[in-house]
Write a protein that holds these residues in place. Structure first.
Motif, PDB file in Angstrom:
ATOM      1  N   GLY A   1       4.036   3.706 -12.092  1.00  0.00           N
ATOM      2  CA  GLY A   1       3.315   4.712 -11.096  1.00  0.00           C
ATOM      3  C   GLY A   1       2.014   4.193 -11.168  1.00  0.00           C
ATOM      4  O   GLY A   1       1.013   4.477  -9.917  1.00  0.00           O
ATOM      5  N   ASP A   2       1.461   3.800 -12.089  1.00  0.00           N
ATOM      6  CA  ASP A   2      -0.151   3.812 -12.252  1.00  0.00           C
ATOM      7  C   ASP A   2      -0.251   2.574 -11.526  1.00  0.00           C
ATOM      8  O   ASP A   2      -1.684   2.548 -10.952  1.00  0.00           O
ATOM      9  N   PHE A   3       0.331   1.600 -10.869  1.00  0.00           N
ATOM     10  CA  PHE A   3       0.020   0.465 -10.089  1.00  0.00           C
ATOM     11  C   PHE A   3       0.088   0.763  -8.636  1.00  0.00           C
ATOM     12  O   PHE A   3      -0.278   0.020  -7.840  1.00  0.00           O
ATOM     13  N   THR A   4       0.599   1.895  -8.444  1.00  0.00           N
ATOM     14  CA  THR A   4       0.444   2.248  -7.087  1.00  0.00           C
ATOM     15  C   THR A   4      -0.327   3.417  -6.449  1.00  0.00           C
ATOM     16  O   THR A   4      -0.799   3.527  -5.419  1.00  0.00           O
ATOM     17  N   GLU A   5      -0.293   4.378  -7.405  1.00  0.00           N
ATOM     18  CA  GLU A   5      -1.066   5.660  -7.179  1.00  0.00           C
ATOM     19  C   GLU A   5      -2.616   5.324  -7.053  1.00  0.00           C
ATOM     20  O   GLU A   5      -3.200   6.006  -6.071  1.00  0.00           O
ATOM     21  N   GLY A   6      -3.124   4.569  -7.560  1.00  0.00           N
ATOM     22  CA  GLY A   6      -4.517   4.067  -7.446  1.00  0.00           C
ATOM     23  C   GLY A   6      -4.873   3.724  -6.048  1.00  0.00           C
ATOM     24  O   GLY A   6      -5.838   3.699  -6.012  1.00  0.00           O
ATOM     25  N   GLY A   7      -3.903   3.101  -5.450  1.00  0.00           N
ATOM     26  CA  GLY A   7      -3.950   2.390  -4.216  1.00  0.00           C
ATOM     27  C   GLY A   7      -3.699   3.374  -2.996  1.00  0.00           C
ATOM     28  O   GLY A   7      -3.554   3.424  -1.961  1.00  0.00           O
ATOM     29  N   ALA A   8      -3.573   4.725  -3.413  1.00  0.00           N
ATOM     30  CA  ALA A   8      -3.016   5.753  -2.487  1.00  0.00           C
ATOM     31  C   ALA A   8      -4.148   5.784  -1.239  1.00  0.00           C
ATOM     32  O   ALA A   8      -5.206   5.712  -1.463  1.00  0.00           O
ATOM     33  N   ALA A   9      -3.470   5.888  -0.095  1.00  0.00           N
ATOM     34  CA  ALA A   9      -4.339   6.189   1.030  1.00  0.00           C
ATOM     35  C   ALA A   9      -3.872   7.082   2.096  1.00  0.00           C
ATOM     36  O   ALA A   9      -2.562   7.579   2.066  1.00  0.00           O
ATOM     37  N   VAL A  10      -4.425   7.417   3.227  1.00  0.00           N
ATOM     38  CA  VAL A  10      -4.029   8.473   4.165  1.00  0.00           C
ATOM     39  C   VAL A  10      -3.929   7.608   5.654  1.00  0.00           C
ATOM     40  O   VAL A  10      -4.992   7.126   5.916  1.00  0.00           O
TER      41      VAL A  10
ATOM     42  N   PRO B   1     -10.430   0.662  10.023  1.00  0.00           N
ATOM     43  CA  PRO B   1      -9.842   1.019  11.337  1.00  0.00           C
ATOM     44  C   PRO B   1      -8.672   0.301  11.714  1.00  0.00           C
ATOM     45  O   PRO B   1      -8.482  -0.980  11.012  1.00  0.00           O
ATOM     46  N   GLY B   2      -7.565   0.756  12.333  1.00  0.00           N
ATOM     47  CA  GLY B   2      -6.274   0.172  12.663  1.00  0.00           C
ATOM     48  C   GLY B   2      -6.315  -0.303  14.177  1.00  0.00           C
ATOM     49  O   GLY B   2      -6.985  -1.152  14.769  1.00  0.00           O
ATOM     50  N   GLY B   3      -5.360   0.100  14.700  1.00  0.00           N
ATOM     51  CA  GLY B   3      -5.217   0.158  16.099  1.00  0.00           C
ATOM     52  C   GLY B   3      -6.075   0.855  17.042  1.00  0.00           C
ATOM     53  O   GLY B   3      -7.305   1.459  16.362  1.00  0.00           O
ATOM     54  N   ALA B   4      -6.217   1.228  18.149  1.00  0.00           N
ATOM     55  CA  ALA B   4      -7.250   1.961  19.035  1.00  0.00           C
ATOM     56  C   ALA B   4      -7.429   3.023  18.420  1.00  0.00           C
ATOM     57  O   ALA B   4      -8.640   3.872  18.467  1.00  0.00           O
ATOM     58  N   ASP B   5      -6.345   3.978  18.047  1.00  0.00           N
ATOM     59  CA  ASP B   5      -6.533   5.464  17.561  1.00  0.00           C
ATOM     60  C   ASP B   5      -5.972   5.478  16.033  1.00  0.00           C
ATOM     61  O   ASP B   5      -5.787   6.879  15.603  1.00  0.00           O
ATOM     62  N   GLU B   6      -6.013   4.484  15.267  1.00  0.00           N
ATOM     63  CA  GLU B   6      -5.434   4.656  13.823  1.00  0.00           C
ATOM     64  C   GLU B   6      -6.625   4.151  12.792  1.00  0.00           C
ATOM     65  O   GLU B   6      -7.587   3.404  12.882  1.00  0.00           O
ATOM     66  N   LEU B   7      -6.455   5.013  11.685  1.00  0.00           N
ATOM     67  CA  LEU B   7      -7.452   4.709  10.636  1.00  0.00           C
ATOM     68  C   LEU B   7      -6.819   4.706   9.416  1.00  0.00           C
ATOM     69  O   LEU B   7      -5.786   5.660   9.142  1.00  0.00           O
ATOM     70  N   LEU B   8      -7.288   4.098   8.377  1.00  0.00           N
ATOM     71  CA  LEU B   8      -6.727   3.959   7.108  1.00  0.00           C
ATOM     72  C   LEU B   8      -7.893   4.628   6.109  1.00  0.00           C
ATOM     73  O   LEU B   8      -8.645   4.073   5.830  1.00  0.00           O
TER      74      LEU B   8
ATOM     75  N   PHE C   1      -2.953  13.133  15.866  1.00  0.00           N
ATOM     76  CA  PHE C   1      -1.574  12.808  16.323  1.00  0.00           C
ATOM     77  C   PHE C   1      -0.649  12.635  15.097  1.00  0.00           C
ATOM     78  O   PHE C   1       0.720  12.882  15.253  1.00  0.00           O
ATOM     79  N   GLU C   2      -1.245  12.201  14.103  1.00  0.00           N
ATOM     80  CA  GLU C   2      -0.428  11.798  12.722  1.00  0.00           C
ATOM     81  C   GLU C   2      -1.327  11.853  11.756  1.00  0.00           C
ATOM     82  O   GLU C   2      -2.340  11.412  11.685  1.00  0.00           O
ATOM     83  N   LEU C   3      -0.750  12.225  10.766  1.00  0.00           N
ATOM     84  CA  LEU C   3      -1.604  12.213   9.356  1.00  0.00           C
ATOM     85  C   LEU C   3      -0.442  11.932   8.332  1.00  0.00           C
ATOM     86  O   LEU C   3       0.314  13.280   7.847  1.00  0.00           O
ATOM     87  N   ALA C   4      -0.673  11.383   7.411  1.00  0.00           N
ATOM     88  CA  ALA C   4       0.464  10.846   6.431  1.00  0.00           C
ATOM     89  C   ALA C   4       0.106  10.131   5.100  1.00  0.00           C
ATOM     90  O   ALA C   4      -0.879   9.126   5.476  1.00  0.00           O
ATOM     91  N   PRO C   5       0.217  10.619   4.025  1.00  0.00           N
ATOM     92  CA  PRO C   5      -0.009   9.765   2.768  1.00  0.00           C
ATOM     93  C   PRO C   5       0.708   8.454   2.943  1.00  0.00           C
ATOM     94  O   PRO C   5       1.686   8.349   3.158  1.00  0.00           O
ATOM     95  N   ARG C   6       0.057   7.360   2.258  1.00  0.00           N
ATOM     96  CA  ARG C   6       0.584   6.198   2.169  1.00  0.00           C
ATOM     97  C   ARG C   6       0.282   5.565   0.974  1.00  0.00           C
ATOM     98  O   ARG C   6      -0.937   5.385   0.636  1.00  0.00           O
ATOM     99  N   ARG C   7       1.102   5.432  -0.068  1.00  0.00           N
ATOM    100  CA  ARG C   7       1.043   4.667  -1.297  1.00  0.00           C
ATOM    101  C   ARG C   7       1.273   3.238  -1.282  1.00  0.00           C
ATOM    102  O   ARG C   7       2.170   2.692  -0.599  1.00  0.00           O
ATOM    103  N   ALA C   8       0.188   2.449  -1.947  1.00  0.00           N
ATOM    104  CA  ALA C   8       0.252   1.259  -1.766  1.00  0.00           C
ATOM    105  C   ALA C   8       1.475   0.536  -2.629  1.00  0.00           C
ATOM    106  O   ALA C   8       1.819   1.077  -3.350  1.00  0.00           O
ATOM    107  N   SER C   9       1.935  -0.558  -1.974  1.00  0.00           N
ATOM    108  CA  SER C   9       3.111  -1.197  -2.434  1.00  0.00           C
ATOM    109  C   SER C   9       2.945  -1.819  -3.698  1.00  0.00           C
ATOM    110  O   SER C   9       1.686  -2.487  -4.101  1.00  0.00           O
ATOM    111  N   LEU C  10       3.814  -2.222  -4.482  1.00  0.00           N
ATOM    112  CA  LEU C  10       3.736  -3.040  -5.882  1.00  0.00           C
ATOM    113  C   LEU C  10       3.143  -4.332  -5.459  1.00  0.00           C
ATOM    114  O   LEU C  10       2.213  -4.800  -6.037  1.00  0.00           O
TER     115      LEU C  10
END
Length: 299
Positions: free
Chosen positions: A212-221, A244-251, A272-281
């Protein structure tokens, strides 16, 4: 338990393993990761007494491998599954290993059944497919019912059913209290199998810890909003980093999803969307080993 203390190996001017120190504890699956040429196999060979270290020590339950009276009953290993005489049957291969380590002959049939090779026990090893060869190598590692296991790329050549089988087997062995060290290049498989990770690069320890230490540090929204440009400025003023991602996307990194939501509400920004995103291993591994890759493709 496997313990490495300042383990170092030189091949002439090449420093293959550089002052490596870590402990593989019982009851856990420890994943051993690193790019090609990182020194993983050399390290495992030194633990097993196949290569002599230039300096430092490697012990299995407090003893060097050459001090073990019946090695296969202390540590089971698979470094090269195809290292079997091609004209020897699977049964005879395991029988000879058993007889040199004071292991009862009946154990041969037990491990052949465990790895699913009973029906082909009389066939020559040279006729085996890659996947069957892997199963025979795992059978040899398990022959002495050892408390310590070291497996180098155990899922090579296995089909999806075989991959699931070895994953379940490895985790079951660790749950029995055994010490299990597994190397692999398949990050997705390590994410499902390992409890802890040891990552090396160019022979040196880069990182170790619970998986878990290897993915939690890369957590994003992940955020989608029609007001992406102005919300980016507000997020950055609040100390976040925004990609920035697409026209209306942010990380967004540096802020939790609830904090991003509260800031959007305070600023009147529609989401429109708000979701936590954990970095993959895999992402974390690539970042950790970026400076340790010897044979990378041009970018």
């Amino acid at each position: 338990m496997i313990q490495l203390d300042g383990l170092t190996k030189r091949h002439g001017d090449v420093l293959a393993v550089d002052d490596l120190t870590f402990t593989v504890r019982p009851g856990l699956v420890t994943g051993f990761l690193g790019p090609n040429g990182a020194g993983k196999t050399t390290t495992m060979r030194m633990v097993l007494g196949l290569d002599l270290p230039t300096s430092g020590t490697a012990t299995i339950n407090g003893r060097a491998h050459h001090e073990l009276r019946h090695p296969l009953r202390e540590v089971g290993s698979m470094l090269e599954a195809q290292a079997v005489h091609p004209r020897r049957s699977a049964y005879k291969h395991l029988l000879y290993l058993a007889q040199t380590n004071a292991i009862p002959d009946v154990r041969v049939a037990e491990v052949l059944d465990l790895v699913g090779l009973t029906a082909v026990a009389g066939r020559k090893a040279g006729e085996f497919s890659l996947g069957m060869g892997q199963r025979l190598g795992i059978a040899a590692a398990l022959l002495g019912d050892p408390p310590v296991l070291m497996l180098d790329e155990p899922v090579n050549g296995l089909d999806p059913e075989g991959v699931l089988w070895i994953r379940t087997l490895i985790r079951g062995l660790a749950a029995e209290g055994r010490t299990v060290l597994v190397s692999s290049h398949l990050m997705s498989e390590m994410a499902l199998t390992a409890d802890r990770l040891v990552v090396i690069g160019k022979g040196r320890l880069i990182a170790e810890g619970d998986i878990g230490d290897f993915t939690e540090g890369g957590a994003a929204v992940f955020v989608r909003t029609p007001d992406a440009a102005s919300f980016t400025r507000r997020l950055e003023l609040s100390g976040a980093h925004v990609q920035p991602g697409g026209a209306d996307e942010l990380l967004v990194t540096g802020m939790t999803a609830p904090d991003v939501g509260r800031l959007a509400a305070a600023e009147g920004v529609p989401l429109f969307e708000l979701a936590p995103r954990r970095a993959s291993l895999e992402e974390t591994f690539m970042e950790l080993t970026r400076e340790s890759v010897e044979y990378g493709a041009a970018r």
